[in-house]
Design a protein around this motif. Structure first.
Motif, short mmCIF file in Angstrom:
data_model
loop_
_atom_site.label_atom_id
_atom_site.label_comp_id
_atom_site.label_asym_id
_atom_site.label_seq_id
_atom_site.Cartn_x
_atom_site.Cartn_y
_atom_site.Cartn_z
N TYR A 52 38.95 36.97 39.67
CA TYR A 52 38.02 37.10 40.79
C TYR A 52 37.54 35.76 41.35
N THR A 53 37.66 34.72 40.54
CA THR A 53 37.14 33.42 41.01
C THR A 53 38.28 32.46 41.37
N TYR A 54 39.50 32.95 41.34
CA TYR A 54 40.66 32.08 41.56
C TYR A 54 40.53 30.85 40.66
N GLY A 55 40.04 31.08 39.45
CA GLY A 55 39.62 29.98 38.57
C GLY A 55 40.77 29.10 38.13
N GLU A 56 40.53 27.80 38.25
CA GLU A 56 41.53 26.84 37.77
C GLU A 56 41.06 26.21 36.46
N THR A 57 39.88 26.60 36.03
CA THR A 57 39.34 26.07 34.78
C THR A 57 39.95 26.88 33.64
N THR A 58 40.63 26.18 32.74
CA THR A 58 41.41 26.89 31.72
C THR A 58 40.51 27.49 30.63
N MET A 59 41.12 28.38 29.85
CA MET A 59 40.40 29.01 28.74
C MET A 59 39.87 27.96 27.76
N ILE A 60 40.69 26.94 27.48
CA ILE A 60 40.25 25.90 26.52
C ILE A 60 39.03 25.16 27.08
N MET A 118 32.21 37.65 25.67
CA MET A 118 32.22 36.82 26.89
C MET A 118 33.63 36.27 27.16
N LEU A 119 34.26 35.76 26.12
CA LEU A 119 35.60 35.19 26.33
C LEU A 119 36.63 36.26 26.71
N GLU A 120 36.37 37.50 26.24
CA GLU A 120 37.30 38.59 26.62
C GLU A 120 37.31 38.81 28.13
N ASN A 121 36.23 38.37 28.79
CA ASN A 121 36.16 38.53 30.25
C ASN A 121 36.95 37.46 30.99
N TYR A 122 37.56 36.53 30.27
CA TYR A 122 38.15 35.36 30.93
C TYR A 122 39.15 35.75 32.03
N SER A 123 40.10 36.63 31.70
CA SER A 123 41.14 36.88 32.71
C SER A 123 40.56 37.59 33.94
N THR A 124 39.57 38.46 33.72
CA THR A 124 38.95 39.13 34.88
C THR A 124 38.22 38.10 35.74
N ILE A 125 37.42 37.29 35.09
CA ILE A 125 36.63 36.29 35.85
C ILE A 125 37.58 35.32 36.55
N GLN A 126 38.60 34.92 35.85
CA GLN A 126 39.56 33.98 36.45
C GLN A 126 40.20 34.60 37.69
N TRP A 142 31.98 26.42 43.01
CA TRP A 142 33.06 27.10 43.70
C TRP A 142 32.88 28.61 43.62
N PHE A 143 33.89 29.37 43.19
CA PHE A 143 33.72 30.82 43.16
C PHE A 143 33.04 31.30 41.88
N GLY A 144 32.71 30.35 41.00
CA GLY A 144 31.85 30.72 39.88
C GLY A 144 32.52 30.94 38.54
N CYS A 145 33.74 30.41 38.36
CA CYS A 145 34.41 30.61 37.07
C CYS A 145 33.56 29.98 35.95
N SER A 146 33.36 28.66 36.03
CA SER A 146 32.55 28.03 34.97
C SER A 146 31.11 28.53 35.03
N SER A 147 30.60 28.83 36.24
CA SER A 147 29.20 29.26 36.37
C SER A 147 28.95 30.52 35.55
N TYR A 148 29.90 31.47 35.62
CA TYR A 148 29.71 32.71 34.87
C TYR A 148 29.57 32.41 33.38
N HIS A 169 31.18 35.18 48.24
CA HIS A 169 32.07 35.55 47.16
C HIS A 169 31.45 35.15 45.80
N PHE A 170 30.94 33.92 45.75
CA PHE A 170 30.30 33.42 44.52
C PHE A 170 29.19 34.38 44.09
N LYS A 171 28.32 34.74 45.06
CA LYS A 171 27.18 35.60 44.71
C LYS A 171 27.65 36.97 44.23
#
Ligand SMILES: C[S@@+](CC[C@H](N)C(=O)[O-])C[C@H]1O[C@@H](n2cnc3c(N)ncnc32)[C@H](O)[C@@H]1O
Length: 393
Positions: free
Chosen positions: A59-67, A49-57, A96-102, A143-145
């Protein structure tokens, strides 16, 4: 610099500057993992799951950091390993676009397909948050969906398109096992989201949230002064979040080391405390008493003069009183909700409906109006006043 390491069956956060480390997840402990899923499988899924972080980030313009994601997910994993791990109902306020949601939904899904994440958001962004200007509701929600589908967690997600100020009231009380608050970060909104979160979560449930840099007593003092507590993101602090947490829990909540995630296990005592907290709401008690007093006077005037026949002044007073009843209802219903006072809520509705009945009779069957006044309206005023005086509102 913080690094995440996977050693044996542990996930660790290592501070490379001072060479200290902290175990955030321990899959092999005998006290945890009550599921039938093996510890090694859980660890594998976690790493994957964590290996997906950069991809998810991306696609979601994620501002939620890895930590922060490690904080959120390890809290969820620990929760599900230590107890109930299927039939979980979780709620995220602000997706939002679902970074934490994923990551949240994926963690839940790893344990059981019967676990669901409800995502409440307007998908309109937060005002004054520059990065949220990139979307309007239409494309943000779509986008979220899309991202949730692409990432394979859509079936475990239930979106609730709603402003949390309204949406949280609609949800059932004592209903969720886990809640994560990350919507509007200004003081009044966070305060409400947390207070309502306490109400909506089960006793023993885990309430968490994002964007807490420190405890309030660690903030530069000037940030807590005057209107500064309403600021968001100034000087690197989400003052609204920090101050709201302090006003509600004092220091009795936890911060996940190295991250912006806060969490608190909600007890019955926290729920009982709600009554005290909600009494801090600024509302105009005297204004309400005055409004009802004026309504009563108007009704008394109508009652004393109605035998003289229909007149313009009685007509005007009737319309005004019904309008005042609408205003009373508007002010009372959120208060009744906050104070858990169903009886007063019902009596407020009944008073308004008695006045409406009177208005209809006054207009359509004037000779009957006096009896409606006597049998319904005056009685309702008395019941309402008694109920209001007895309440803690
Ligand atoms: C900081 S973002 C959430 C980030 C998300 N948790 C993540 O990790 O990617 C805040 C979200 O809260 C939503 N929001 C702001 N005010 C809201 C409100 N009153 N009710 C519901 N959602 C709100 C915004 O639309 C935005 O999507």
């Amino acid at each position: 610099m913080i690094e995440i390491t996977f050693q044996n069956d542990e996930v660790k956060l290592v501070n490379t500057q001072n060479n200290t480390s902290e175990t955030v997840l321990h899959f092999g402990g005998i006290h945890n993992n009550l599921t039938t899923i093996s510890s090694s499988k859980l660890l594998q899924e976690y790493i994957h799951m964590l290996e997906n972080y950069s991809t998810i980030q991306k696609y979601t313009y994620g501002e939620t950091t890895m930590i922060d994601i490690v904080a959120l997910t390890s809290l969820v994993y620990n929760e599900l390993m230590a107890g109930k791990h299927s039939g979980i109902r979780a709620l995220e306020v602000g997706s939002w676009f679902g970074c934490s949601s994923y990551f949240f939904a994926n963690s839940l899904k790893t344990f059981s397909d019967s676990n669901f994440l409800f995502c409440m958001d307007t998908w309109q962004g937060s005002p004054d948050t520059a990065s949220h200007n990139i979307a309007n509701y239409e494309n943000a929600f779509e986008h979220f969906k899309s991202v949730m589908r692409y990432a394979g967690v859509y079936d475990n997600i239930k979106p609730i398109v709603c402003d949390s100020t309204v949406g949280m009231d609609i949800l059932q009380d004592d209903h969720f096992d886990i809640i994560f608050v990350d919507a509007n970060h200004t003081y009044d909104y966070v305060y409400q989201d947390i207070v309502k979160g306490i109400r909506k979560i089960k006793v023993g449930g885990l309430l968490m949230g994002h964007d807490c840099e420190c405890y309030a007593d660690e903030l530069p003092p000037h940030l807590l002064q005057g209107d500064n507590k309403h600021l968001d993101g100034v000087e690197g602090y989400h003052t609204g979040v920090i101050k709201a947490l302090d006003d509600i829990f004092g220091r009795s909540y936890s911060r996940f080391n190295q991250s912006l995630v806060w969490y608190k296990r909600i007890t019955q005592a926290d729920k009982d405390m709600l009554l005290k907290i909600t009494s801090k709401y600024n509302y105009d008690r005297e204004g309400i008493v005055e409004l009802v007093g004026t309504m009563k006077e108007a009704i008394q005037y109508i009652y004393n003069n109605i035998s003289e026949g229909k007149s313009d002044i009685l007509q005007t007073l009737t319309v005004d009183t019904v309008q005042a009843a609408n205003q009373l209802e508007k002010e009372m219903l959120p208060l009744c909700e906050n104070f858990y006072n169903k009886e007063l809520k019902i009596n407020t509705n009944m008073l308004k409906s008695a006045l409406l009945d009177f208005q209809i009779t006054f207009n359509n069957d004037f000779p009957q109006a006096l009896s409606v006044l006597e049998s319904k309206v005056i009685e309702r005023f008395n019941v309402w006043s008694e109920c209001f005086l007895e309440s803690e509102i």
